[in-house]
Design a protein around this motif. Structure first.
Motif, PDB file in Angstrom:
ATOM      1  N   LEU A 551       9.452  39.774   2.922  1.00  0.00           N
ATOM      2  CA  LEU A 551      10.448  40.043   1.944  1.00  0.00           C
ATOM      3  C   LEU A 551      11.648  39.622   2.256  1.00  0.00           C
ATOM      4  N   GLU A 552      12.368  38.853   1.394  1.00  0.00           N
ATOM      5  CA  GLU A 552      13.551  38.274   1.688  1.00  0.00           C
ATOM      6  C   GLU A 552      14.594  38.063   0.582  1.00  0.00           C
ATOM      7  N   ASN A 553      15.855  38.176   0.698  1.00  0.00           N
ATOM      8  CA  ASN A 553      16.776  37.940  -0.220  1.00  0.00           C
ATOM      9  C   ASN A 553      17.475  36.355  -0.283  1.00  0.00           C
ATOM     10  N   ILE A 554      17.346  35.709  -1.115  1.00  0.00           N
ATOM     11  CA  ILE A 554      17.719  34.100  -1.255  1.00  0.00           C
ATOM     12  C   ILE A 554      18.753  34.073  -1.991  1.00  0.00           C
ATOM     13  N   GLY A 555      19.619  33.291  -1.632  1.00  0.00           N
ATOM     14  CA  GLY A 555      20.840  33.148  -2.530  1.00  0.00           C
ATOM     15  C   GLY A 555      21.366  31.753  -2.652  1.00  0.00           C
ATOM     16  N   ILE A 556      21.791  31.308  -3.693  1.00  0.00           N
ATOM     17  CA  ILE A 556      22.461  30.058  -4.082  1.00  0.00           C
ATOM     18  C   ILE A 556      23.914  30.202  -4.136  1.00  0.00           C
ATOM     19  N   GLU A 557      24.740  29.488  -3.282  1.00  0.00           N
ATOM     20  CA  GLU A 557      26.138  29.914  -2.967  1.00  0.00           C
ATOM     21  C   GLU A 557      26.846  28.604  -2.737  1.00  0.00           C
ATOM     22  N   ASN A 558      28.108  28.932  -3.040  1.00  0.00           N
ATOM     23  CA  ASN A 558      29.235  27.701  -3.105  1.00  0.00           C
ATOM     24  C   ASN A 558      28.760  26.432  -3.938  1.00  0.00           C
ATOM     25  N   VAL A 559      28.385  26.807  -5.068  1.00  0.00           N
ATOM     26  CA  VAL A 559      28.211  25.904  -6.169  1.00  0.00           C
ATOM     27  C   VAL A 559      29.302  25.138  -6.298  1.00  0.00           C
ATOM     28  N   ASP A 560      29.392  23.656  -6.339  1.00  0.00           N
ATOM     29  CA  ASP A 560      30.243  22.852  -6.737  1.00  0.00           C
ATOM     30  C   ASP A 560      30.707  22.950  -8.282  1.00  0.00           C
ATOM     31  N   SER A 561      32.014  22.837  -8.674  1.00  0.00           N
ATOM     32  CA  SER A 561      32.374  23.085  -9.896  1.00  0.00           C
ATOM     33  C   SER A 561      31.711  22.025 -10.849  1.00  0.00           C
ATOM     34  N   ILE A 567      22.001  23.249 -12.069  1.00  0.00           N
ATOM     35  CA  ILE A 567      22.361  23.848 -10.762  1.00  0.00           C
ATOM     36  C   ILE A 567      23.326  25.014 -11.004  1.00  0.00           C
ATOM     37  N   LYS A 568      23.866  25.184 -11.831  1.00  0.00           N
ATOM     38  CA  LYS A 568      24.926  26.391 -11.806  1.00  0.00           C
ATOM     39  C   LYS A 568      23.973  27.496 -12.274  1.00  0.00           C
ATOM     40  N   ALA A 569      22.859  26.909 -13.222  1.00  0.00           N
ATOM     41  CA  ALA A 569      21.922  28.362 -13.316  1.00  0.00           C
ATOM     42  C   ALA A 569      21.200  29.027 -12.220  1.00  0.00           C
ATOM     43  N   GLU A 570      21.289  28.144 -11.203  1.00  0.00           N
ATOM     44  CA  GLU A 570      20.576  28.644  -9.930  1.00  0.00           C
ATOM     45  C   GLU A 570      21.747  29.677  -9.063  1.00  0.00           C
ATOM     46  N   GLU A 571      22.784  29.790  -9.428  1.00  0.00           N
ATOM     47  CA  GLU A 571      23.783  30.403  -8.561  1.00  0.00           C
ATOM     48  C   GLU A 571      23.419  32.044  -8.538  1.00  0.00           C
ATOM     49  N   GLY A 572      23.538  32.511  -7.206  1.00  0.00           N
ATOM     50  CA  GLY A 572      23.201  33.891  -7.394  1.00  0.00           C
ATOM     51  C   GLY A 572      22.137  34.325  -6.360  1.00  0.00           C
ATOM     52  N   SER A 573      21.952  35.433  -6.162  1.00  0.00           N
ATOM     53  CA  SER A 573      20.682  35.927  -5.354  1.00  0.00           C
ATOM     54  C   SER A 573      19.660  36.572  -5.899  1.00  0.00           C
ATOM     55  N   ARG A 574      18.406  36.599  -5.268  1.00  0.00           N
ATOM     56  CA  ARG A 574      17.355  37.526  -5.863  1.00  0.00           C
ATOM     57  C   ARG A 574      16.532  37.809  -4.594  1.00  0.00           C
ATOM     58  N   TRP A 575      15.623  38.860  -4.763  1.00  0.00           N
ATOM     59  CA  TRP A 575      14.499  39.294  -3.946  1.00  0.00           C
ATOM     60  C   TRP A 575      13.351  38.659  -4.273  1.00  0.00           C
ATOM     61  N   GLU A 576      12.694  38.379  -3.124  1.00  0.00           N
ATOM     62  CA  GLU A 576      11.337  37.816  -3.372  1.00  0.00           C
ATOM     63  C   GLU A 576      10.398  38.333  -2.532  1.00  0.00           C
ATOM     64  N   SER A 577       9.425  38.976  -2.965  1.00  0.00           N
ATOM     65  CA  SER A 577       8.258  39.934  -2.095  1.00  0.00           C
ATOM     66  C   SER A 577       6.939  38.920  -2.365  1.00  0.00           C
ATOM     67  N   ARG A 578       6.524  38.286  -1.142  1.00  0.00           N
ATOM     68  CA  ARG A 578       5.446  37.427  -1.249  1.00  0.00           C
ATOM     69  C   ARG A 578       4.248  37.991  -0.266  1.00  0.00           C
ATOM     70  N   VAL A 579       3.100  37.721  -0.799  1.00  0.00           N
ATOM     71  CA  VAL A 579       1.918  37.812   0.089  1.00  0.00           C
ATOM     72  C   VAL A 579       1.557  36.421   0.413  1.00  0.00           C
ATOM     73  N   SER A 580       0.801  36.021   1.548  1.00  0.00           N
ATOM     74  CA  SER A 580       0.472  34.749   1.710  1.00  0.00           C
ATOM     75  C   SER A 580      -1.145  34.772   2.563  1.00  0.00           C
ATOM     76  N   THR A 581      -1.789  33.859   2.581  1.00  0.00           N
ATOM     77  CA  THR A 581      -2.864  33.551   3.195  1.00  0.00           C
ATOM     78  C   THR A 581      -3.276  32.335   3.461  1.00  0.00           C
ATOM     79  N   GLY A 582      -4.101  31.961   4.480  1.00  0.00           N
ATOM     80  CA  GLY A 582      -4.456  30.853   4.582  1.00  0.00           C
ATOM     81  C   GLY A 582      -5.425  30.517   5.883  1.00  0.00           C
ATOM     82  N   ILE A 583      -5.933  29.357   5.909  1.00  0.00           N
ATOM     83  CA  ILE A 583      -6.882  29.070   7.063  1.00  0.00           C
ATOM     84  C   ILE A 583      -6.541  27.600   7.679  1.00  0.00           C
TER      85      ILE A 583
END
Length: 781
Positions: A551-561, A567-583
């Motif tokens: 569970l992590e909060n990921i943010g895109i910050e300090n976007v150049d004008s 790119i500007k559409a990605e600015e801001g933060s959002r939470w991501e809740s992830r389950v992963s598996t592997g071998i």
């Protein structure tokens, strides 16, 4: 009869008279019949000096058991003499007692060694005098010790010799200053620096010079010597090279081979080293006789060995076969099994091999005894032991147990061996360990073409125990706190892993983290914080499965004008809740310098939906690498990767921080970091949803700890999900990106260093064609 009675009477009279006799020793009267010697008390101790008084009375008395008011003991006197000699301050010691009234006066006569007043060094010009002083152990106020002075002289000689000054001469002298003190002078005649201009071989008709060059460590001077000690003549190294060449020839069947003292042809500071070889004939294996084994058949024993009739004879190969036979018996409980082999002529250049076996009897494990562990819990050690009470006493598993305990890196020394019991056919497994420090505090700096300059501080404890307050050691857990700060990234990570969760072979761990990176883009920063929990289960020696939640909060910050709308559409933060598996399937022979084997890693993940959060995506990644060892210690590596990510549960798009990128030091080395793939109108990488790449790399040894590399990379990134074919360009060509390049691999004390220069040979319309220089210094975390 009368004569007999007279004889008896005379004998009795003699013994009665003898009983009345007394003897005198000094002033002490000792009666004829045996009696306990009187106890004499030490009344005084007198110190006498033969020569200057270089050691205080207090230090002498502090190193003696004999003391005023205590009983006088000859054994204590002998111990005192040894103890005073052991201080190193005396050249002569005598201790004796004189009776004084009803006690003893103890006389201590000592001749002290001279004290060193100063230590001087002369003749040092090539190095700093302070560096040479580090090789010297004697110091002012030490007692003069000729053996220590000679050892220090040899250390100075060795220091110069390893740096190419083979003509150096060092003398050591002492000069009396005052009574009981001397000054020490080390006189250094440095001579000239000897540089190896060439290394040659004379008499090697059967083995190529390039093969012998790989055997010897004496190398001629080259540009790569800035990373190694090569290029300088070292007499000890030359001697070791002679032994190595002789062993190399013998292991290739030239049993009679001789390697003579090398010829050194000097021209000023340069020297040409020529190794003189007399090869002799090559021997092959003739008949092999295994005797009459009882536990196994001759066929079973022969299958364990590699030397066969007609093969080139090798002493190393024969020793390996003996070990293989011992392992065959030892794996079935025959721990007392002994094997030996003799050779005899079987014809011209033919050697017959005759084995002799003492099979012993089969044994089983009775108890497992562990000792030497002060901090580490018994169960942490016991779970690494590959045998249990009642099992067959398997020596191969015992060797594996020792290696597993050593791999923990908790102990300076590990011994695992069978012990005798009173029960026939039963033996104990004795485990003795010597613990060492397992915690560390590290700090330092590094540099790479991706991270730029960064510094870090890290606290680790590999034998952590969260429940053992206040020491927190002994439980076998892994603890790590790392703070990293640099020009392009700032990280804080706190992690804890329990490799045997609930005393099962199941690794469970987690971490909390904060990461901020500006190296991912020139026009925005990326920040992450959250936590991660994971579990890993080994299915066998080579295969492991894993499951994790993050569970992590990921943010895109300090976007150049000036950034694009994408790119500007990605600015801001959002939470991501992830389950992963592997071998993971890992059959590499080494994780540091892999020469053969393969590794396959598959992972899949899902985020959002019923898991919550603001990001609804799923994806997979599979990466495989094959390593092929070729002649001359050259290595061919084939590596490939395929991955894709897509949305689900109503997700509108894959955010930029979850998209796939190529380019940089770890994949397509002819391109900038993350520069391969879709871009916006300003040329800023946007990433894609599908990735395919491949690498072919060939590395070869140059000199010790230095390898060269030639590589070819190919790959593409598509914007769509599960689009595994390269997109067609407007000109009709496939949107493939390919590069070729050369590189250097260095094994330095600071860690591995990789330097590559890649040149694009085919690019899609989003990428340029200029070359790229990539390098990493230090380990990647």
């Amino acid at each position: 009869m009368t004569i007999f009675r007279q004889f008896i009477a005379i004998a009795l009279g003699f013994f009665v008279a003898l009983g009345q006799v007394t003897s005198t020793f000094g002033q002490i009267t000792v009666p004829g019949p045996p009696s306990a010697p009187p106890v004499l008390i030490v009344r005084s101790i007198e110190i006498q000096y033969a020569g200057p008084q270089t050691v205080s009375r207090e230090k002498i008395l502090a190193n003696m058991r004999t003391q005023v008011g205590k009983p006088f003991s000859q054994q204590a006197v002998e111990d005192d003499v040894r103890s005073l000699y052991a201080t190193g301050d005396f050249s002569n010691v005598r201790i004796f007692g004189e009776q004084q009234g009803d006690g003893v006066k103890v006389m201590v006569v000592v001749q002290g060694k001279a004290k060193i007043s100063t230590v001087n060094i002369s003749g040092v010009t090539r190095f700093k005098e302070t560096r040479i002083r580090k090789e010297i152990t004697v110091k002012p106020n030490d007692a003069l010790n000729e053996a220590t002075l000679e050892a220090d002289r040899q250390k100075i000689l060795e220091y110069y010799s390893t740096r190419g000054y083979t003509d150096v001469d060092v003398k050591v002298a002492t000069e009396e200053e005052t009574a009981g003190t001397v000054k020490v002078l080390f006189s250094v005649n440095e001579g000239g620096k000897t540089i190896v201009s060439d290394v040659k071989f004379e008499g090697n008709a059967s083995i190529k010079t390039r093969d012998l060059n790989r055997v010897v460590k004496t190398k001629k001077k080259s540009i790569f010597n800035i990373f190694t000690k090569g290029g300088k003549l070292n007499a000890d190294q030359v001697t070791e090279d002679v032994s190595a060449l002789r062993e190399y020839y013998q292991n290739h069947g030239y049993i009679d081979a001789e390697v003579l003292a090398p010829r050194l042809d000097r021209t000023g500071e340069k020297v040409e080293v020529t190794y003189i070889i007399r090869e002799g004939p090559q021997y092959h294996v003739g008949k092999i006789n295994y005797g009459e084994p009882k536990v196994f058949t001759v066929e079973e024993v022969s299958r364990a060995t590699k030397l066969k009739e007609g093969a080139i004879y090798s002493p190393t190969g024969l020793r390996a076969d003996i070990k293989a036979i011992q392992d065959l018996y030892g794996s079935h409980g025959y721990v007392d099994f002994q094997a030996s082999a003799n050779t005899s002529p079987g014809g011209p250049q033919i050697l017959n091999v005759q084995y002799a076996f003492d099979e012993g009897t089969q044994s089983y494990v009775e108890h497992i005894n562990i000792s030497g562990n002060v901090r580490t819990k018994d169960k942490v050690i016991r779970r690494e032991i590959a045998v249990a009470p009642g099992d067959v006493m398997n020596t191969v598993r015992m060797d594996a147990s020792k290696q597993r305990l050593q791999n923990l890196n908790y102990f300076d020394k590990v011994e695992v061996y069978p012990g005798e019991t009173l029960i026939p056919g039963r033996k104990d497994v004795n485990v003795i360990v010597n613990e060492k420090r397992t915690g560390s505090f590290n700090f330092g700096a590094g540099f790479s073409s991706i991270d730029n300059l960064l510094g870090f501080a890290e606290i680790t404890q590999s034998n952590f125990d969260i429940l053992h307050w206040p020491n927190f050691t002994g439980g076998g857990e892994k603890f790590r706190l790392r703070v990293q700060y640099g020009v392009s990234r700032q990280d804080v990570v706190l992690s804890l892993t329990e490799p045997y969760f609930m005393d099962r072979k199941l690794s469970v761990g987690g971490e909390v983290f904060y990461r901020k990176a500006s190296f991912v883009s020139d026009i925005y920063d990326e920040k992450r914080y959250g936590f991660d929990v994971n579990a890993r289960k080994a299915l066998n020696e080579f295969t492991a499965v894993r499951l994790g939640y993050r569970l992590e909060n990921i943010g895109i910050e300090n976007v150049d004008s000036s950034a694009s709308d994408a790119i500007k559409a990605e600015e801001g933060s959002r939470w991501e809740s992830r389950v992963s598996t592997g071998i993971t399937i890992d059959k590499r022979d080494s994780v540091f310098l892999t020469r053969k084997g393969y590794k396959i890693d598959f992972s899949a993940y899902i985020a959002g939906g019923f898991l919550g959060g603001d990001t609804d995506i799923y994806g997979f990644d599979i990466e495989a690498a094959k390593y092929i060892l070729l002649p001359g210690d050259t290595i061919l590596t084939i590596n490939g990767e395929v991955g894709s990510v897509a949305t689900w549960s109503g997700g509108d798009r894959v955010p930029i921080f979850d998209r796939l990128f190529l380019g940089g030091a770890n994949n397509l080395r002819g391109y900038k970091f993350r520069d391969v793939g879709p871009k916006d109108d300003h040329g800023e990488p946007l990433g894609g949803n599908t990735l395919v790449r491949g690498t072919v790399e060939y590395t070869f040894p140059v000199i010790e700890k230095v390898r060269g590399a030639i590589f070819y990379d190919i790959g593409f990134v598509n914007a769509g999900s599960y689009k595994f074919s390269p997109s067609k360009e407007s000109n009709g060509s496939a949107g493939l990106n390919m590069d070729v390049g050369i590189g250097v691999r260095l094994d330095l004390p600071i860690g591995p260093v990789r330097i590559d220069y890649g040149i694009p040979i085919s690019s899609d319309s989003s990428n340029g064609s200029s070359g790229k220089f990539n390098f990493n210094i230090g380990y990647q975390f």
